[in-house]
Scaffold this motif. Structure first.
Motif, PDB file in Angstrom:
ATOM      1  N   VAL A 139       2.387  24.014 -32.046  1.00  0.00           N
ATOM      2  CA  VAL A 139       2.627  22.700 -31.692  1.00  0.00           C
ATOM      3  C   VAL A 139       3.852  23.274 -31.002  1.00  0.00           C
ATOM      4  CG1 VAL A 139       3.750  20.461 -32.598  1.00  0.00           C
ATOM      5  CG2 VAL A 139       1.645  21.444 -33.837  1.00  0.00           C
ATOM      6  N   LEU A 184       4.921  22.653 -27.047  1.00  0.00           N
ATOM      7  CA  LEU A 184       6.020  21.549 -27.083  1.00  0.00           C
ATOM      8  C   LEU A 184       7.127  22.545 -25.847  1.00  0.00           C
ATOM      9  CD1 LEU A 184       6.694  20.043 -29.945  1.00  0.00           C
ATOM     10  CD2 LEU A 184       6.021  18.732 -28.162  1.00  0.00           C
ATOM     11  N   SER A 244      -0.879  17.577 -20.618  1.00  0.00           N
ATOM     12  CA  SER A 244       0.350  17.026 -22.183  1.00  0.00           C
ATOM     13  C   SER A 244      -1.022  16.178 -22.908  1.00  0.00           C
ATOM     14  CB  SER A 244       0.190  15.188 -21.752  1.00  0.00           C
ATOM     15  OG  SER A 244       1.833  15.163 -20.240  1.00  0.00           O
ATOM     16  N   ILE A 276      -0.962  18.344 -26.480  1.00  0.00           N
ATOM     17  CA  ILE A 276       0.482  18.212 -27.592  1.00  0.00           C
ATOM     18  C   ILE A 276      -1.365  17.174 -28.443  1.00  0.00           C
ATOM     19  CG2 ILE A 276       2.314  16.710 -28.230  1.00  0.00           C
ATOM     20  CD1 ILE A 276       2.974  19.090 -26.537  1.00  0.00           C
ATOM     21  N   GLY A 317      -1.317  18.939 -31.536  1.00  0.00           N
ATOM     22  CA  GLY A 317      -0.793  17.879 -32.776  1.00  0.00           C
ATOM     23  C   GLY A 317      -1.253  17.291 -33.565  1.00  0.00           C
TER      24      GLY A 317
END
Length: 410
Positions: free
Chosen positions: A15, A19, A385, A388, A392
């Motif tokens: 993660v 990021l 994007s 994520i 996540g």
């Protein structure tokens, strides 16, 4: 050995890596408060040494070690995580400086510790677990899958030679010189082409070696082709710095040997009664990667590709997010029974394909003098994007569930 807690740490690093990568892409379209070069170093180190190293060591310890090995392994694991955390909190603030170099060096020493720990314990347990013997009176035969993994550990040790040579090349030739870059590429090659892939292929071989899908001779040939091909193909990392015909010749032969090994494993695996989709994707991406490596052994192709930064970035992300990523997901489901919902894998695959296509197109555009979309970097952020969301969500699954159903797999 139960390594579920270790997998939690690995996904936490995953993660963080995503990021950091997304923040670097945002830096092209907005003002950011951080030093882009320093965060780039942090992104690469946490991705390779945090996420991938931790998950691979967890998988092979789970598969090849005994429960009673957990206690000494725990001490090693804690020391390794301290060195990774040190890199995480030093690289973003200073790049390569005293503290980040200290923590990086400590990590390398931890890999030596792990290598000795694993090599001493894995062979004996594998004999017991797989019960492979020629006869009652003969020495047990080491499983071929373990031979792959042990070669991966040897490549892990070998790769560190490039790290120790970096300060020597800085003193002798200067930072950023051809010799400096050659040492750095030596390290990277034996990491992702050696250590990473050998472990994943070893775990794959463990699924097929007892099902008579390939003869023992064919499996041994596959191992030899992979090992020799991996060692020889390091020359393809150097052709951009030293334009010597011998490097291309060695790289060409090595690339062909790697193609043989991938072909043998792919044709064997798809003959299983129920081949897993994720493993088929892994093998397909590995085949594409190996073909690209083989094509890079031809001078007229290598000179165009190595001079194009976008092609290099695309290739590296293809390897880490594609080949390694899908392979790890398969083995987590296979060996730890961690179920990843189909929608999350589809979202991850969409982000992977979309971002790879865009980066590769930029490389083609630079090479062919083609136009780029005006909002190229915004598109790249949008397509990246979903990483994520997917990663996540996987991290939440692993932290919230100690056990998952082994019956639902992709």
């Amino acid at each position: 050995m139960d390594t579920r807690k270790d997998v939690q740490w690995a996904f936490l690093y995953f993660v963080i890596t995503v990021l950091l990568g997304l923040s670097l892409r945002v830096s092209y379209i907005a003002d950011v408060f951080f030093n882009v070069r320093h965060v780039t170093h942090s992104h690469s180190h946490i991705g390779l040494l945090g996420w991938i190293y931790t998950i691979l060591t967890s998988l092979i310890c789970q598969h090849y070690l005994r429960k009673e090995d957990r206690k000494p392994y725990l001490i090693l694991f804690i020391c390794t995580q301290l060195s990774i955390f040190g890199m995480l909190f030093s690289f973003p603030f200073g790049g390569y400086f005293l503290y980040s170099i200290i923590f990086s060096s400590l990590f390398v020493l931890c890999t030596y510790w792990f290598s000795i720990f694993f090599l001493r314990r894995s062979k004996k347990y594998a004999f017991i677990r797989f019960s492979i013997t020629k006869s009652v009176d003969t020495e047990p035969e080491c499983p071929l899958s373990l031979k792959f993994v042990r070669w991966g550990v040897y490549f892990l040790i070998l790769s560190s030679l490039g790290i120790w040579l970096l300060p020597v090349t800085i003193v002798k030739a200067g930072k950023g010189s051809d010799w400096y870059n050659s040492a750095l590429y030596f390290f990277l090659h034996f990491q992702y082409n050696g250590w990473f892939l050998a472990v994943l292929l070893g775990l794959l071989v463990s699924e097929i070696e007892h099902k008579s899908l390939l003869s023992s001779k064919q499996l041994s040939t596959t191992l030899y082709c992979f090992v020799i091909g991996t060692i020889g193909s390091v020359t393809l990392s150097w052709v951009g710095f030293f334009d010597q015909p011998l490097l291309y010749i060695i790289g060409n032969i090595s690339g062909f040997l790697l193609l043989i090994s991938v072909y043998n494993l792919y044709t064997a695996y798809i003959r299983l009664e129920r081949p897993a989709l994720l493993m088929q994707v892994f093998l397909l991406l590995l085949a594409i990667k190996t073909v690209c490596m083989f094509l890079g052994s031809f001078p007229w192709i290598a000179k165009e590709v190595l001079a194009n930064r976008e092609f290099i970035i695309s290739y590296l992300h293809f390897t880490f997010l594609g080949v390694i990523g899908f392979g790890v997901l398969h083995f987590l489901q296979k060996h730890l029974h961690i179920r990843f919902p189909y929608w999350s894998i589809s979202l991850y695959a969409t982000a992977f394909v979309g971002s790879e296509a865009l980066i590769t197109y930029k490389g083609v555009a630079i090479w062919g003098d083609l136009p780029l979309p005006d909002n190229y970097y915004l598109l790249l952020v949008v397509l990246s994007s979903p990483f994520i969301i997917a990663v996540g969500y996987w991290c939440c699954i692993i932290f919230n569930k100690t056990k998952d159903s082994p019956t639902q797999k992709v």
